[in-house]
Every structure is written in C-alpha cells, then in structure tokens.
Write an enzyme that holds these catalytic residues in place. Structure first.
Site, short mmCIF file in Angstrom:
data_model
loop_
_atom_site.label_atom_id
_atom_site.label_comp_id
_atom_site.label_asym_id
_atom_site.label_seq_id
_atom_site.Cartn_x
_atom_site.Cartn_y
_atom_site.Cartn_z
N HIS A 101 -14.72 -26.26 16.05
CA HIS A 101 -15.37 -25.12 15.26
C HIS A 101 -15.85 -23.71 16.43
O HIS A 101 -15.35 -24.20 17.38
CB HIS A 101 -17.21 -25.27 15.01
N ASP A 125 -18.53 -21.04 17.99
CA ASP A 125 -20.21 -21.26 18.33
C ASP A 125 -20.68 -19.94 18.37
O ASP A 125 -20.18 -19.06 18.21
CB ASP A 125 -20.79 -21.19 19.77
N ARG A 166 -22.15 -41.25 22.77
CA ARG A 166 -22.32 -40.11 23.43
C ARG A 166 -23.24 -39.27 23.36
O ARG A 166 -23.57 -39.05 21.83
CB ARG A 166 -20.94 -39.45 23.44
N HIS A 183 -13.81 -25.60 19.92
CA HIS A 183 -14.27 -26.35 20.78
C HIS A 183 -13.90 -28.04 18.93
O HIS A 183 -14.68 -27.71 18.17
CB HIS A 183 -14.30 -26.71 21.74
O1 LIG Z 1 -21.55 -32.52 21.89
C1 LIG Z 1 -20.62 -31.25 23.02
O2 LIG Z 1 -19.79 -31.91 24.37
C2 LIG Z 1 -20.77 -30.02 22.12
C3 LIG Z 1 -21.11 -29.97 21.39
C4 LIG Z 1 -21.20 -28.63 20.56
O3 LIG Z 1 -20.33 -28.30 20.62
C5 LIG Z 1 -22.24 -28.14 19.46
O4 LIG Z 1 -22.95 -28.28 19.30
O5 LIG Z 1 -21.70 -26.53 18.77
FE LIG Z 2 -20.29 -26.02 19.96
#
Ligand SMILES: O=C(O)CCC(=O)C(=O)O
Ligand SMILES: [Fe+2]
Length: 325
Positions: free
Chosen positions: A209, A211, A275, A265
């Site tokens: 996705h 952001d 995690r 990403h």
């Molecule tokens: O967990 C991560 O490292 C990225 C999280 C992410 O991309 C998001 O929450 O939009």
């Molecule tokens: Fe993200």
C-alpha cells in the site's frame, strides 16, 4: 492464547486452496538494505553542519521516499513505554478487542486480517488499532495507554512538522501551510501487531500500500519485515529500533508536484517471532486544500471518500492517479 485472532480457522479454505502457490516476488529472499540514516542532531549545529543535514533530508526523500532518523527527540524510555502499553492492549482477549466497549470508540478502531478477501495476496496477517487523535482525547478507559499515546504523538507530531517544513521549503511550500493545516488533532496513530504466521512466505503481514498522509513516522522493533519498492524492485529494510522510519505519503506527493514520491511498502508476515510497530500519520484537516499543478485541487475528505469507493468497487485503492489533471 485467547488474545490471538482466529486467522487459521477463518482463512482455512483460502489457505488450503493456495497451498504450494509460491509467487515470484513474494516476501522471502529479498535483498536487505539499511535505509539511509540521518542524524537530526546536526540541525542544531553551526551553519555548515545544518545545511548538510537539510540537504540530506530533501535529497534522500527525493531518491527513496523513505529514510530513517536518529537524534529525533523521542526518548528511548518513551519508545519502550509505548511498546509495552501496546503489548498490553494486544494481549487483551480477542473477544474484548473485537467489541466496541474496549475503548468506547468506533468499531472501526480495531482491525484484524481483512474482512473480504478472495485470495491470499489480499490477506494481512496482522491486527491493528487505528485512532485519530480526536478519538484518543475521548478515550475513557485505558488511561495509561491514552497518556502514553498522547505523549508520544505530541513529540512525533513536532518532529513531523519540522521535517515537513524542511521538505516543503525545497518545493516552495510555506512553513505556515503545515502549521495552520496540520494540527495534532488531525493526526492519527496506528498500533500494529504481526502475530507469527505458519505460512509466512505465502502471506503478507500487511499488504502492499501507499500511505495517505503527508508524512508517516514508524517505530518498529528489532524483528524486521518492512519492505519497500526501490528502483522498481521490492527490498527488505534492516530494522533499527533506535531509529524512526519516515516516509512520504500520497498527500505530500501531490503537494510537491511529484518531487517527492509516496512509495509502495508492505510488511512480510512474521515467521518465528511476533512483531510490533507504531505508525504516526501526519495529516491535514479534512478540508484543507491540496493545490498543485499535476493534480486537481482536492482535500483529504474527498481523497478518503474516493479511495473507499474504489476499494469497494475494484478491491484496490486507486490513489492519486484519480486526481491527475
Ligand atoms: O509495520 C510497519 O513497519 C509499517 C506499517 C505501515 O506501513 C502502516 O501502518 O501503514
Ligand atoms: Fe504504511
């Protein structure tokens, strides 16, 4: 483990249908990169050091859309506290997390997996609490979590504003734009947990996705799993729990006329160890206008509505291309 969402049971059929289906660019065996690291302590030093640091910030943002920062002004103690408060809430029983009563907030606050998936590639093997800062101020239970998020978000918002002003200056955006339009109450925060996944190379922790934000600032633990597109290829990011990861979001890409890019990403599913990450989204108010040459004028409210409609109709967020002139 009454806290664990029922991933295996819920997605059993989907998982069985797709066994042995190992996709080409799926998460395993990617090249691992250390994201460019910027020491923000130099912003307080004499002229030359400061100028070098400013240049690094803008150039890295242009080249990668992503970078990490140290000397960011958020203490290790607060980062650790945030992590432990986050674990506490994720370790609440699953049924409790699913009910609105947990926070007295909207049922949309908590997400796990994906509500409507037709194939494994759309599945995110993770759970998340997504709060707007306005929600947080209305949260009556979980006082420790609330105070911790407020302390954390206030500091990260200051950092985001400084970075946005630096990046904005390069593309002729007056720093007052961010100060006036991006108040803390417009920001939001997402607490992510990636439970271990027995099918880890076949399933994402979080699907690819971009952001929506101006900027996103992520704190991750030592486990790793964040992956991003660099020069057309997916690469894995080496985790550094002392650093914060910063990335350009869609709104900054539009505002900067594509000088800065909102990079796709995703997160690989956790194989052996769970995690945790915390994502802070630096956002304008819903009605602040985003003006640029490449895109028609729009605001966050329209952008979210368009994305929601596209997801419903096509299964995907179409994103900025909808707003190109
Ligand atoms: O967990 C991560 O490292 C990225 C999280 C992410 O991309 C998001 O929450 O939009
Ligand atoms: Fe993200």
């Amino acid at each position: 483990m009454d806290y664990e969402p029922p991933f295996l049971d819920t997605y059993k059929t989907l998982l069985q249908e797709n066994t042995g289906d190992s996709k080409d660019d799926f998460c395993s065996m990617l090249e691992t990169f250390e994201l460019p690291m910027i020491d923000l302590g130099r912003l307080n030093l004499e002229h030359h050091e400061r100028e070098e640091c400013l240049k690094e910030i803008t150039e890295t943002a242009m080249e990668w859309g992503f970078f990490q920062v140290v000397s960011h002004g958020i203490s290790q103690e607060l980062l650790e506290k945030m992590h432990s408060e986050q674990m506490k809430v994720f370790y609440e029983p699953f049924v409790k997390k699913c009910t609105e009563a947990v926070f007295g907030l909207s049922s949309k606050t908590y997400r796990w997996g994906n509500p409507c998936v037709t194939n494994l590639r759309q599945l995110s093997w993770s759970e998340a609490f997504h709060f707007s800062m306005t929600d947080i101020s209305r949260m009556e239970q979980h006082k420790n979590l609330r105070e911790c998020i407020e302390a954390y978000a206030t500091r990260v918002a200051n950092l985001a504003q400084s970075l946005a002003e630096i990046l904005g200056q390069k593309v002729n955006i007056n720093s007052s734009y961010f100060r006036e339009n991006c108040l803390l109450k417009s920001a939001s925060i997402r607490l992510n947990r990636y439970p271990t996944c027995p099918l880890s190379p076949k399933v994402y922790g979080l699907v690819p996705h971009s952001d929506t934000s101006f900027l996103t600032i992520v704190h991750q633990d030592q486990v790793g799993g964040l992956e991003l597109v660099k020069d057309g290829k997916w690469v894995a990011v080496k985790p550094n729990p002392q650093a914060l990861v910063v990335n350009i979001g869609d709104l900054f890409q539009a505002l900067s006329n594509d000088v800065y890019k909102s990079i796709k990403h995703r997160v690989a599913a956790a194989e052996k160890v769970e995690r945790i990450s915390t994502a802070f989204f630096y956002l304008p108010s819903e009605v602040a206008m985003i003006q640029s040459c490449n895109y028609r004028e729009f605001n966050l409210k329209e952008y979210i509505q368009q994305n929601e409609q596209d997801v419903k109709q096509t299964g995907n967020k179409v994103g900025l291309s909808r707003f190109l002139v």
